[in-house]
Every structure is written in C-alpha cells, then in structure tokens.
Design a protein around this motif. Structure first.
Motif, short mmCIF file in Angstrom:
data_model
loop_
_atom_site.label_atom_id
_atom_site.label_comp_id
_atom_site.label_asym_id
_atom_site.label_seq_id
_atom_site.Cartn_x
_atom_site.Cartn_y
_atom_site.Cartn_z
N ALA A 232 -8.54 5.17 9.98
CA ALA A 232 -7.81 4.18 9.19
C ALA A 232 -7.50 4.71 7.78
O ALA A 232 -8.26 5.49 7.20
CB ALA A 232 -8.61 2.89 9.08
N ARG B 238 -8.89 -4.48 13.61
CA ARG B 238 -8.68 -4.83 12.21
C ARG B 238 -9.85 -5.65 11.70
O ARG B 238 -10.55 -6.29 12.49
CB ARG B 238 -7.36 -5.60 12.03
CG ARG B 238 -6.13 -4.79 12.44
CD ARG B 238 -4.84 -5.57 12.23
NE ARG B 238 -3.69 -4.77 12.59
CZ ARG B 238 -3.07 -3.93 11.75
NH1 ARG B 238 -3.52 -3.82 10.50
NH2 ARG B 238 -2.04 -3.21 12.13
N ARG C 193 -5.54 -8.00 6.54
CA ARG C 193 -6.14 -7.54 7.79
C ARG C 193 -5.95 -6.02 7.93
O ARG C 193 -5.19 -5.57 8.78
CB ARG C 193 -5.53 -8.26 8.99
CG ARG C 193 -5.65 -9.77 8.95
CD ARG C 193 -5.02 -10.42 10.18
NE ARG C 193 -3.62 -10.03 10.35
CZ ARG C 193 -3.16 -9.31 11.37
NH1 ARG C 193 -3.99 -8.86 12.29
NH2 ARG C 193 -1.87 -9.01 11.46
N PRO C 194 -6.64 -5.21 7.12
CA PRO C 194 -6.43 -3.75 7.20
C PRO C 194 -6.95 -3.20 8.52
O PRO C 194 -7.89 -3.72 9.13
CB PRO C 194 -7.23 -3.21 6.02
CG PRO C 194 -8.28 -4.24 5.79
CD PRO C 194 -7.64 -5.56 6.10
N SER D 145 -8.97 -0.97 10.97
CA SER D 145 -10.25 -0.26 10.97
C SER D 145 -10.13 1.05 11.74
O SER D 145 -10.62 2.09 11.30
CB SER D 145 -11.35 -1.12 11.61
OG SER D 145 -11.55 -2.31 10.89
N TRP E 178 -7.28 2.79 0.62
CA TRP E 178 -6.74 2.73 -0.74
C TRP E 178 -7.59 1.76 -1.53
O TRP E 178 -8.01 0.72 -1.04
CB TRP E 178 -5.26 2.33 -0.75
CG TRP E 178 -4.94 0.97 -0.18
CD1 TRP E 178 -4.69 -0.18 -0.88
CD2 TRP E 178 -4.84 0.61 1.20
NE1 TRP E 178 -4.43 -1.23 -0.02
CE2 TRP E 178 -4.52 -0.76 1.26
CE3 TRP E 178 -4.98 1.32 2.40
CZ2 TRP E 178 -4.35 -1.44 2.46
CZ3 TRP E 178 -4.82 0.64 3.59
CH2 TRP E 178 -4.49 -0.71 3.62
N SER F 197 -3.80 -6.41 1.29
CA SER F 197 -3.83 -6.38 2.75
C SER F 197 -4.90 -7.35 3.24
O SER F 197 -6.08 -7.19 2.93
CB SER F 197 -4.13 -4.96 3.27
OG SER F 197 -4.19 -4.96 4.68
N GLY G 117 -10.32 -6.47 4.04
CA GLY G 117 -9.10 -6.70 3.28
C GLY G 117 -9.38 -7.36 1.94
O GLY G 117 -10.14 -8.33 1.86
N GLN H 174 -8.74 -1.87 -0.21
CA GLN H 174 -7.65 -2.35 0.63
C GLN H 174 -6.96 -3.56 -0.02
O GLN H 174 -6.80 -4.61 0.59
CB GLN H 174 -8.16 -2.73 2.02
CG GLN H 174 -8.13 -1.61 3.02
CD GLN H 174 -9.18 -0.52 2.76
OE1 GLN H 174 -9.93 -0.57 1.82
NE2 GLN H 174 -9.22 0.46 3.63
N LYS I 23 0.83 -1.21 0.00
CA LYS I 23 0.00 0.00 0.00
C LYS I 23 0.86 1.26 0.00
O LYS I 23 0.49 2.28 -0.58
CB LYS I 23 -0.95 -0.02 1.20
CG LYS I 23 -0.28 0.08 2.54
CD LYS I 23 -1.31 0.03 3.65
CE LYS I 23 -0.65 0.19 5.02
NZ LYS I 23 -1.61 0.12 6.12
#
Length: 674
Positions: A585, A632, A612-613, A615, A588, A610, A637, A607, A2
């Motif tokens: 958070a 997360r 486990r982006p 939150s 993208w 990823s 994700g 996201q 990212k």
C-alpha cells in the motif's frame, strides 16, 4: 488529494537537481553541511548533526531524518520497511540486533554515527539486504530514565514504553518494559475469484465484508546486565514477550464468519562477550537460547463449519563467534555460526496432524575488506551445511555463498560501485511442513517437505554523485533465481491446492532507479526524491508471467527552531513472484514535532484526505484460478497520533565501543490461514 501531495513533493525535489551544485571534497569523505557522510565499500557512514539528534525523540525519528535509500521509516507506527524484494532489514545498535524497545529507549546524547550497509557481506548471513547500525558510546557513569508514549487520537492503537539504565563502576543495569495494543474495527475486504472446473466451466465467487475487526495486545520486558572495561564487554539480556490476539473476524455478506485468535509466549536468553586482544585484533562470541510457546485457533465458515487448534513449541539455540584482524591494507574477518532448532506443532480438530521438525545449520565465513590504491574491495565466501528432518523425510545440503564488492572513485565527487553475489534461498519452515489446511470452500494450503533451497545470483551497479549539499545515486540491479521456490496451484476433484515447488522454475527481475537528496537550506530545509522501473520474469513449464511496475516517493523536511515539520509520500511497492502479484500500500503522512528541554511532543497525521486507504492488494494469475484481493482500513484513514517522549539523565559520560552481537528466533513453523 494524495496524488496532489505526491506531485508537490516530487516537483520540489526535482527542482533541486536543476540548481548549481557546490564542489565538495573527495568522494571517499564528503563533508555535508547537514551531515558528514563517509563512503564505504559496503555502504556509507552518516554522522548526524546535533540539530538532527536534538529533534529526534527516539531511534525511529532519527532514522527518518537520514538519507537511507530504499527504506521507509515510519516514526509513528515504529516500522522500518524495505521498499524492494531484495531481502530483510536488520537494525542494530553497536552491531547488536535492536528491538523496537531498544530504538525507543535510544539515548541521543550517546549517538556517534549511523552505518548504512546496503551491500551486506557474508558476515550477515543470507536473506539480509540492508543493515542499519547505530553506533553509540558506552556509558562510564550516571543513569538515564525515560518514557516514550505513542497513542492514536482517532482509534484504539498505541505503544507505551518505560526504561532505565544505571551505571556503577564497571557494571550497568538496565530494564525496559513496553505494552502495545490495537483494536481496529472497520477493515473492508473484497475478493473476486474465478475458478476453472474440470469440466471447463467457470465458477465465480465473491467474498466481501465491510466490518472486520482485529485486536491485539503485547507485553515485552527486558532485563540486562553489562560488565565492561576498556578492553572487554560481557552482556547478558533476559527478555520475555507475550502476544495476545484475542479476536480477528471477517464476516462475508453476513452469510458466514471467519474467526482466529492466538497467544504466544517467548522468553529469550542472550549472552554476549567481546574482547579486544590488542589494537588490531578482536574476538566476539554470542549465544542465544529461545523458547516459543504458541496456541492458535482458526474457525472458517465458508462451505460449512471448519475449525482447528494448534499447540506449538519451538526450542532453538544459536551460537556465533567472530575473529577480526584490522591489518594494513585490509581487514580480515573469520567466523562461525551454529544453529539448532526443534519444532513440535500439534493440530487438532478438522486438521488432525502432529508435525515435528528438527533442523541444524553450521556456517563458516571469511571476508577481506580494504583498498588497493583508489580501488575499494570487499570479498568473502560463506559455506554452510544444513540438516533437516521431518518424520521419515530428511536431507542434508551443502551451500556456498561467494560475494565480491568493488568501489572506484571516477572523480572527486563521482563513484562507481559493483556488487556480485551468489546465495541460497531457504523456504520458511512452515512451507516445508507436511500439513494441509483449508483456506476457504474451494482452496487448500499444502506444505511441501521436498522443497530445496534455490540459488540466487545478483549483479548490482551504482553510480553515485556527492557534494556538500546533494547526493544522487543511479542504481541498476539484476537478480536470477534458478529453480526458484514459487507458489503453484493444482486442481483435483473440484478443489484447488496451493503449494510451493522449485522444479525447473526461473524467477528473475531487474530494476533501474534513482535516489536524490538535496539540502535546499543547510540545516533548515531538505528534500528527497526516488523512483525506479522494475521488470519481473516468472517462467515454468506451465506458465510464463511478466510484470512491469514503477515505484517511487518523495519527502521534504524543515527545521524551524524548536519545531520540525515533515511531509512524506510514496506509491507503495509492487512486485510479482510465481503466480502472485503483490502491491504494497502507498503511504503519505505529515508530522510536526516540538522540543522543550527533555520533553518532545510529536503529532503524526497518516493517510490524510483518505477515509478508506488501501492496506494491500494482491492478484493470483494461475491457469486454474484468477483472483484479486483488496483490503482497506477505515481506522488508518486520517489517523492522528500523538507521541510524548521524556528523558532524564544525570552524570552520563560515554566512550567509544566496538561490539558485535545478536540473534533471536521468531519462526514457529506453524502453517496458518490467510
């Protein structure tokens, strides 16, 4: 990955500024090859190109393509977020506050312009930082029906909307129905807390879970009738919303579980009337009646069984009238707003309380907007009387809101603008209740009915450079909150109580940031970059906290025939207020849309790269408590979402319209767990 994507977008946009810039018209009206932009004292008016309209299946998609500094528009999640701590965002259609369903059902053929107001005057009340008003033509004939279907392909989440409008003579009938659902299973929660006990010892507590679940289901229906002629408009709208959150769970170390559920029903009746008295004068009136019925249940397992139910009812009435006279060389606006709200929340179980609150407000405002030679100005004064009663506690407050905006073109392409305002911040109704609820085995949230509004003073400087292909804005902003309503932790007998207080507190911040949008290839390729440095100051008799943050983002968009491709990334937004540091958070995503006559297919990848982006993340830096919380979501994700938008219209013709409307109450006054 990212970060790599973000750097690419940033580099593309920064490269744009190094190119030779074409000379344009005067700043007050800049003709951009991608869109015509007219500078206003309180913002700007954007005229979308036909290509932008043709490639936008709904209002969210259109707004995501326009230069709207400080806003993040997510066309997949149907959200518009203010990337600042300056206030809320109002999105309107013909000056009527728009719902999600209104934006999804927006007829692109009727869109005339978009007014982006980044310095709202006293007309919009307190707490509003940005107003996006989509101006559309009023239909004089024909019908339009359509649907907007958005569904995630990688998880259970979606929103389905169907709508239709039919025009016959002076009357138009409309109906919109939507259903949205979500079942997120796989949120990860981590909380590390350190408590300082009375004896001076430190107690560390770890709260973690790896498999949280949250379900929600919402139904929304709107029925509308509009009677209009060339000089008047009468519109009535009856809407009803039903929100069900049957399950939200958080299991910590498999030793205990927190559960919550809620059911909310809310019918709303909205009546609006607008009359053009003559070519210069107009009168607008609006009345909104709202009823909210809520049933909540919370169960906490930490420290033993703790459960309570809340049955809440809210009745509110809001009335507004506005008189406008478009004189030369200024426009005069005078208005009045009146609000009455009654809230009755009954807590049973381990929280045993009955909380009845009555409040009323009367707000008068006057505003002048115009030009003195090359100097543009907007000045206004709002005055409100607020009454509040809860049990034996009651008070009446008289509040003032002066505001002044000045705009001056330094050259054909360069403009300087200054905005000054004083307003009052009023706490949420839930925070002034007399209810205390347990958060966990160590912490309790307590309302404070003695909180008073605090004064907010702001100074905003902007330097804007515009040409047919480039818009660059440098902004410096400073805000001071006297006796600010800030959270405070206290310690009594081994328990920690969080409340709000405004005794001798000072909360202020300033930021400097830049926004740039460049049309690399007009109507084919454009890039945007923004970024700024923020500094926060929070001082009381008990603590002095400061914090510095960088917030920025970038995007690039390409039109390739029937295809539209977009890439967007930002690092979220970080702030500090009182003893709390919050981190919104990062976001993208990549989008691809294909248009085929009346049908548009769009694919959104959020996201990417990823699993486990993040939150959200927050920190507490109290004297007695140090805590860091992160959450997360595995479902967010690599989230892939498909949108299908279809419209069918016949015989639709439009004419211009001026209208002002709408208010809807959503505040229940219920003090809730996290």
């Amino acid at each position: 990955m990212k970060r790599f994507l973000f750097c690419i977008l940033l580099a593309v946009s920064l490269t744009a500024q190094a190119q030779d810039i074409e000379e344009g018209d005067t700043l007050r009206e800049v003709t951009v090859q991608a869109a015509k932009v007219v500078s206003r004292v309180d913002g700007q008016t954007i005229y979308p190109t036909r290509q932008q309209l043709d490639h936008s299946p709904n209002g969210y998609s259109l707004l995501s393509k326009l230069p709207l500094p400080h806003l993040r528009v997510n066309p997949a999640l149907h959200t518009i977020t203010a990337l600042s701590n300056l206030g809320s965002v109002q999105v309107r259609i013909n000056d009527i506050v728009a719902t999600t369903e209104d934006l999804l059902a927006l007829d692109m053929k009727a869109v005339k312009q978009v007014d982006y107001i980044d310095n709202p005057g006293v007309r919009y009340g307190e707490g509003t930082a940005y107003v996006v008003n989509i101006v559309v033509g009023r239909p004089v004939s024909g019908y339009v029906v359509g649907t907007d279907l958005t569904n995630a392909l990688t998880t259970a989440s979606g929103s389905e909307t169907v709508y239709g409008k039919f025009k016959k003579g002076k009357s138009e009938f409309g109906m919109t129905y939507s259903i949205d659902y979500r079942d997120f299973n796989g949120s990860e929660y981590d909380e590390q807390a350190t408590y300082e006990m009375e004896a001076g010892t430190l107690q560390n507590v770890s709260r973690r879970q790896l498999q949280g679940r949250e379900k929600s289901l919402g139904h929304n229906i709107h029925l509308s009738y509009c009677l209009s002629d060339s000089s008047y408009v009468f519109q009535s709208k009856l809407s009803a919303r039903r929100d069900i959150r049957p399950h939200r769970s958080l299991s910590v170390f498999e030793t205990y579980e927190n559960r919550s559920s809620s059911h909310t029903s809310s019918p709303v009746l909205d009546l609006y009337w607008h009359r053009e008295l003559n070519r210069r004068q107009s009168l607008t009136a609006n009345a909104v009646a709202t009823y909210i019925k809520t049933a909540n249940r919370d169960e906490l397992g930490e420290g033993g069984s703790y459960a309570y139910d809340v049955a809440g009812k809210t009745y509110s009435l809001w009335v507004e009238s506005v008189y406008e006279n478009r004189l030369k060389p200024f426009t005069l606006s005078l208005g009045m707003q009146y609000g009455q709200r009654y809230i009755n929340n009954v807590y049973v179980g381990d929280v045993d309380a009955s909380n009845s609150m009555r409040s009323s407000s009367l707000y008068f405002f006057g505003q002048l907007k115009g030009h003195l030679g090359r100097l543009g100005y907007m000045g206004g004064l709002g005055m409100s009387s607020r009454y509040y009663r809860q049990g034996t506690f009651h008070n009446r407050l008289l509040l003032f809101r002066p505001k002044l905006t000045l705009s001056y073109p330094l050259s054909a392409n360069l403009k300087l603008k200054y905005d000054f305002g004083v307003s009052q911040h009023v706490s949420q109704i839930a925070l002034v209740s007399q209810v205390a609820i347990k958060q966990n085995a160590m912490e309790t949230l307590v309302g404070n009915p003695e909180i008073k509004p605090n004064r907010v003073t702001s100074h905003d400087f902007r330097l804007t450079y515009s040409t047919p292909r480039l818009t660059a804005e440098l902004q410096g902003y400073w805000r001071l909150n006297d006796d600010c309503n800030m959270e405070k932790y206290t310690r009594v007998d081994g328990r920690f109580y969080k409340t709000q207080t405004n005794a001798r507190n000072e909360c202020s911040f300033f930021f400097v940031q830049n926004y740039d949008k460049w049309d690399i290839i007009p109507e084919k390729l454009s890039a945007t970059v923004y970024g700024g440095l923020w500094r926060f100051f929070n001082f009381t008799d008990e603590y002095r906290h400061t914090y510095t943050a960088f917030n920025g983002g970038a995007s690039i968009e390409a039109y390739l025939g029937k295809w539209t491709l977009t890439a967007y990334a930002d690092n979220g937004w970080s702030f500090m207020e009182g003893e709390h540091r919050g981190h919104q958070a990062a976001a993208w995503y990549l989008t691809a849309s294909y248009r085929l006559k009346n049908l548009t297919l769009s694919l959104y990848l959020q996201q990417p790269f990823s699993a486990r982006p993040l939150s959200y993340r927050s920190e507490v830096v109290s004297r007695y408590l140090q805590k860091e919380v992160t959450q997360r979501s595995r479902d967010l994700g690599n989230m892939l979402t498909l949108n299908l938008s279809w419209t069918l219209s016949s015989g639709r013709k439009y004419r211009d319209i001026r209208r002002t409307m709408n208010h809807q109450d959503t505040e229940t006054g219920i003090l809730q767990n996290k």
